[in-house]
Design a protein around this motif. Sequence first.
Motif, PDB file in Angstrom:
ATOM      1  N   VAL A 131      -4.907  10.993  -3.352  1.00 47.56           N
ATOM      2  CA  VAL A 131      -4.752   9.529  -3.555  1.00 47.56           C
ATOM      3  C   VAL A 131      -3.492   9.104  -2.941  1.00 47.56           C
ATOM      4  O   VAL A 131      -4.648   7.875  -2.301  1.00 47.56           O
ATOM      5  CB  VAL A 131      -4.821   9.301  -4.917  1.00 47.56           C
ATOM      6  N   ALA A 132      -2.708   8.863  -3.270  1.00 45.14           N
ATOM      7  CA  ALA A 132      -1.605   9.014  -2.481  1.00 45.14           C
ATOM      8  C   ALA A 132      -1.267   8.911  -1.087  1.00 45.14           C
ATOM      9  O   ALA A 132      -1.487   7.900   0.025  1.00 45.14           O
ATOM     10  CB  ALA A 132      -0.066   9.820  -2.678  1.00 45.14           C
ATOM     11  N   LEU A 150       2.200   1.765  -3.250  1.00 43.89           N
ATOM     12  CA  LEU A 150       1.031   2.150  -4.533  1.00 43.89           C
ATOM     13  C   LEU A 150       1.121   3.823  -4.323  1.00 43.89           C
ATOM     14  O   LEU A 150       1.489   4.865  -4.975  1.00 43.89           O
ATOM     15  CB  LEU A 150      -0.288   1.985  -4.151  1.00 43.89           C
ATOM     16  N   GLY A 151       1.156   4.441  -2.686  1.00 46.58           N
ATOM     17  CA  GLY A 151       0.958   6.004  -1.916  1.00 46.58           C
ATOM     18  C   GLY A 151       2.071   7.046  -2.905  1.00 46.58           C
ATOM     19  O   GLY A 151       2.124   7.576  -3.155  1.00 46.58           O
ATOM     20  N   LEU A 170      -4.643   3.874   3.856  1.00 46.54           N
ATOM     21  CA  LEU A 170      -5.760   2.605   4.229  1.00 46.54           C
ATOM     22  C   LEU A 170      -4.360   1.673   3.885  1.00 46.54           C
ATOM     23  O   LEU A 170      -4.741   0.763   5.273  1.00 46.54           O
ATOM     24  CB  LEU A 170      -5.901   2.733   2.088  1.00 46.54           C
ATOM     25  N   GLY A 171      -3.130   2.206   3.498  1.00 46.40           N
ATOM     26  CA  GLY A 171      -2.423   0.737   4.461  1.00 46.40           C
ATOM     27  C   GLY A 171      -2.284   0.556   5.961  1.00 46.40           C
ATOM     28  O   GLY A 171      -2.073  -0.560   6.178  1.00 46.40           O
ATOM     29  N   PHE A 189      -4.393   8.399   0.793  1.00 42.76           N
ATOM     30  CA  PHE A 189      -5.163   7.684   0.398  1.00 42.76           C
ATOM     31  C   PHE A 189      -4.595   6.264   1.170  1.00 42.76           C
ATOM     32  O   PHE A 189      -4.969   5.841   1.764  1.00 42.76           O
ATOM     33  CB  PHE A 189      -6.462   7.492  -0.299  1.00 42.76           C
ATOM     34  N   PHE A 190      -3.787   5.648   0.558  1.00 39.96           N
ATOM     35  CA  PHE A 190      -3.282   4.487   0.533  1.00 39.96           C
ATOM     36  C   PHE A 190      -2.270   4.602   1.908  1.00 39.96           C
ATOM     37  O   PHE A 190      -2.291   3.603   2.083  1.00 39.96           O
ATOM     38  CB  PHE A 190      -2.760   4.469  -1.320  1.00 39.96           C
ATOM     39  N   PHE A 191      -1.956   5.449   2.174  1.00 36.65           N
ATOM     40  CA  PHE A 191      -0.480   5.379   3.145  1.00 36.65           C
ATOM     41  C   PHE A 191      -1.516   5.563   4.184  1.00 36.65           C
ATOM     42  O   PHE A 191      -1.155   4.073   5.028  1.00 36.65           O
ATOM     43  CB  PHE A 191      -0.760   6.458   3.635  1.00 36.65           C
ATOM     44  N   MET A 221       0.239  -1.138  -0.276  1.00 38.84           N
ATOM     45  CA  MET A 221       0.056   0.215   0.212  1.00 38.84           C
ATOM     46  C   MET A 221       0.808   1.308   0.064  1.00 38.84           C
ATOM     47  O   MET A 221       0.828   2.313  -0.696  1.00 38.84           O
ATOM     48  CB  MET A 221      -0.818   0.177   1.317  1.00 38.84           C
ATOM     49  N   ASP A 241     -10.423   7.526   6.360  1.00 40.43           N
ATOM     50  CA  ASP A 241     -10.071   7.782   4.833  1.00 40.43           C
ATOM     51  C   ASP A 241     -11.105   7.993   3.592  1.00 40.43           C
ATOM     52  O   ASP A 241     -10.240   8.630   2.637  1.00 40.43           O
ATOM     53  CB  ASP A 241      -9.619   6.091   4.843  1.00 40.43           C
TER      54      ASP A 241
END
Length: 265
Positions: free
Chosen positions: A214-215, A114-115, A221-222, A217-219, A111, A192
């Motif tokens: 969006v980045a 991706l971020g 979310l991870g 969001f992935f941080f 995750m 998130d």
Amino acid sequence: MTNFSNNLPILRRRAGYTQEYLAEALEVSRQAVSKWESGATLPEAATLLTLAEVLDCTLDQLMREELADDIPSRAERQAVDEEARFALFVAYDRHMDRYALTVAGGVMLIMFGLGLLISLVGMGSTSGLVVVPLLLCVAAAVFLFIFGGVSHSDFQKAHPVLPEFYAPEAAAGFNRAFRIGMAVSVSAIVADVALLVMLTAIFRHDETMLLFSVALFFFILGAAVGALIFLGMVQSKYNLKKYMENAAIVRQSAGLGAPDEPGMK
């Protein structure tokens, strides 16, 4: 010449008996047993036979052999067993925590990768090297998954049967923390998503800030998903029955079959 007074206390301690307990078993006074061990008196022949039976020894061991007090008593053997049990408990508890952290960490790395990729794109990077951080994170995650899986499989093969380590209170105590942690993690995921929707609306005309949103969001979310996985796997360590069922499957697939020992009681 008899070695009775020397051998009797040795055999008594090996059996884990006190003078009082032995006296009750023989239906004599404790003072009588004390006199036997001091060499002041000897028991009658019939009592000697009963004594050998109670102490699970032969008359030769009781009367003639020169025994050395070098064999651990029953209490000492139980102490060693308890020490081994505690060592196994510590090894299992630490292994399961490390295993959970390894798997959760691998998911978080993917995750975060991706971020990082989206962040670099948002910073205007157009080079093909922009995917390198993601690939490194994925490579590290794959290493953690393989390393954790192999370590867990090896532990299951080495310890297919475990005693019941955890008291019900310990599992109940963790379950309370587990429910709180799950609630916080799920709430973080929902928040998130809400944050992403809000930032998307705010920065809908700013592509760079959209990518950073969006980045972010992935941080988040991870971290939240990693926490969910970690909590779920740690909770599973309290289910020793399920662990042993899985360990049996692992041993069978490796051609090891059922364990020879029934496990520590």
